[in-house]
Design a protein around this motif. Structure first.
Motif, PDB file in Angstrom:
ATOM      1  N   VAL A   1      -5.779   1.477   3.056  1.00 49.10           N
ATOM      2  CA  VAL A   1      -5.765   0.225   2.300  1.00 49.10           C
ATOM      3  C   VAL A   1      -4.396  -0.025   1.657  1.00 49.10           C
ATOM      4  O   VAL A   1      -3.779  -1.062   1.891  1.00 49.10           O
ATOM      5  CB  VAL A   1      -6.881   0.210   1.221  1.00 49.10           C
ATOM      6  N   ILE A   2      -3.937   0.916   0.855  1.00 49.57           N
ATOM      7  CA  ILE A   2      -2.706   0.704   0.086  1.00 49.57           C
ATOM      8  C   ILE A   2      -1.486   0.564   0.987  1.00 49.57           C
ATOM      9  O   ILE A   2      -0.693  -0.370   0.819  1.00 49.57           O
ATOM     10  CB  ILE A   2      -2.507   1.822  -0.956  1.00 49.57           C
TER      11      ILE A   2
ATOM     12  N   PRO B   1      -1.174  -0.323   4.296  1.00 49.68           N
ATOM     13  CA  PRO B   1      -1.112  -1.606   5.015  1.00 49.68           C
ATOM     14  C   PRO B   1      -0.841  -2.792   4.087  1.00 49.68           C
ATOM     15  O   PRO B   1      -0.092  -3.695   4.441  1.00 49.68           O
ATOM     16  CB  PRO B   1      -2.490  -1.716   5.670  1.00 49.68           C
ATOM     17  N   LEU B   2      -1.440  -2.775   2.890  1.00 50.05           N
ATOM     18  CA  LEU B   2      -1.182  -3.850   1.936  1.00 50.05           C
ATOM     19  C   LEU B   2       0.279  -3.883   1.508  1.00 50.05           C
ATOM     20  O   LEU B   2       0.873  -4.950   1.391  1.00 50.05           O
ATOM     21  CB  LEU B   2      -2.090  -3.716   0.713  1.00 50.05           C
ATOM     22  N   LEU B   3       0.856  -2.712   1.279  1.00 55.02           N
ATOM     23  CA  LEU B   3       2.281  -2.646   0.939  1.00 55.02           C
ATOM     24  C   LEU B   3       3.128  -3.300   2.023  1.00 55.02           C
ATOM     25  O   LEU B   3       4.017  -4.094   1.744  1.00 55.02           O
ATOM     26  CB  LEU B   3       2.733  -1.189   0.787  1.00 55.02           C
ATOM     27  N   ASN B   4       2.856  -2.934   3.265  1.00 56.99           N
ATOM     28  CA  ASN B   4       3.654  -3.434   4.381  1.00 56.99           C
ATOM     29  C   ASN B   4       3.421  -4.913   4.671  1.00 56.99           C
ATOM     30  O   ASN B   4       4.277  -5.562   5.274  1.00 56.99           O
ATOM     31  CB  ASN B   4       3.414  -2.576   5.626  1.00 56.99           C
ATOM     32  N   LEU B   5       2.291  -5.457   4.241  1.00 59.77           N
ATOM     33  CA  LEU B   5       2.033  -6.883   4.421  1.00 59.77           C
ATOM     34  C   LEU B   5       2.460  -7.725   3.226  1.00 59.77           C
ATOM     35  O   LEU B   5       3.086  -8.776   3.386  1.00 59.77           O
ATOM     36  CB  LEU B   5       0.539  -7.122   4.687  1.00 59.77           C
ATOM     37  N   LEU B   6       2.134  -7.273   2.024  1.00 61.76           N
ATOM     38  CA  LEU B   6       2.347  -8.083   0.831  1.00 61.76           C
ATOM     39  C   LEU B   6       3.758  -8.016   0.260  1.00 61.76           C
ATOM     40  O   LEU B   6       4.269  -9.023  -0.219  1.00 61.76           O
ATOM     41  CB  LEU B   6       1.338  -7.703  -0.248  1.00 61.76           C
TER      42      LEU B   6
ATOM     43  N   LYS C   1       6.285 -10.461   2.028  1.00 64.46           N
ATOM     44  CA  LYS C   1       5.959 -11.853   1.714  1.00 64.46           C
ATOM     45  C   LYS C   1       6.270 -12.178   0.252  1.00 64.46           C
ATOM     46  O   LYS C   1       6.791 -13.252  -0.054  1.00 64.46           O
ATOM     47  CB  LYS C   1       4.491 -12.137   2.012  1.00 64.46           C
ATOM     48  N   THR C   2       5.951 -11.270  -0.647  1.00 61.75           N
ATOM     49  CA  THR C   2       6.203 -11.490  -2.071  1.00 61.75           C
ATOM     50  C   THR C   2       7.701 -11.599  -2.347  1.00 61.75           C
ATOM     51  O   THR C   2       8.140 -12.486  -3.078  1.00 61.75           O
ATOM     52  CB  THR C   2       5.593 -10.347  -2.906  1.00 61.75           C
TER      53      THR C   2
END
Length: 165
Positions: free
Chosen positions: A14-15, A17-22, A25-26
């Motif tokens: 979870v963490i 993949p979220l790091l690599n996606l968000l 973009k942020t």
């Protein structure tokens, strides 16, 4: 044992993949520049972030910053202190390029507040949390300044700088 396995599974499934996606973009939304990275990694055992191959690219293809690796060790003090606390942040293979355009503007001028009351209100509403770094180590490979205000563009570069902290 189950709690530990669940923690590791959440970290990797979870963490990370979220790091690599968000994060890309942020960053792109915040600074209006293209963000590139090879890998954004969260180590659940040391509570550390490890970012590799980071770069920002401006709309005119100028790359003001490239970093080989950033390692940030989160501190447990973040639980009781205000903001985010890091025990150590290490920046390795930093390439920093400051560009001054022919009209006298710097490439980062759009990131600086213009001092207007409206701008200050926007800055206050989107303020970042406080940040504490107990130890900072920087290993810079290249610091460059390019000045295009002259008829013959001027450039100076410092390379292979020693680590300082």
């Amino acid at each position: 044992m189950r709690v530990y396995l669940a923690y590791v599974a959440v970290a990797f499934l979870v963490i990370m993949p979220l790091l690599n996606l968000l994060v890309p973009k942020t960053v792109e939304n915040a600074v209006n520049r293209t963000f590139e990275s090879e890998l954004l990694f969260f180590n659940p055992f040391t509570i550390a972030l490890d970012f590799r191959g980071l770069a920002l690219e401006e709309p005119d293809s100028h790359r003001p910053i490239e970093v080989g690796r950033i390692e940030a060790n989160l501190s447990l003090a973040s639980l009781w202190q205000e903001g985010i606390v890091f025990d150590e942040v290490a920046i390795d293979e930093l390439h920093l390029r400051v560009l001054r355009y022919a009209d006298g503007r710097f490439h980062f001028d759009d990131l600086i507040s213009d001092g207007s009351e409206e701008s200050d209100k926007q800055d206050a509403s989107s303020a970042l949390p406080s940040l504490t770094v107990k130890r900072l180590a920087i290993n810079a490979r290249e610091l460059t300044f390019i000045d295009r205000t002259r008829t013959d563009a001027y450039s100076t570069t410092q390379t292979a700088l020693n680590q300082f902290s």
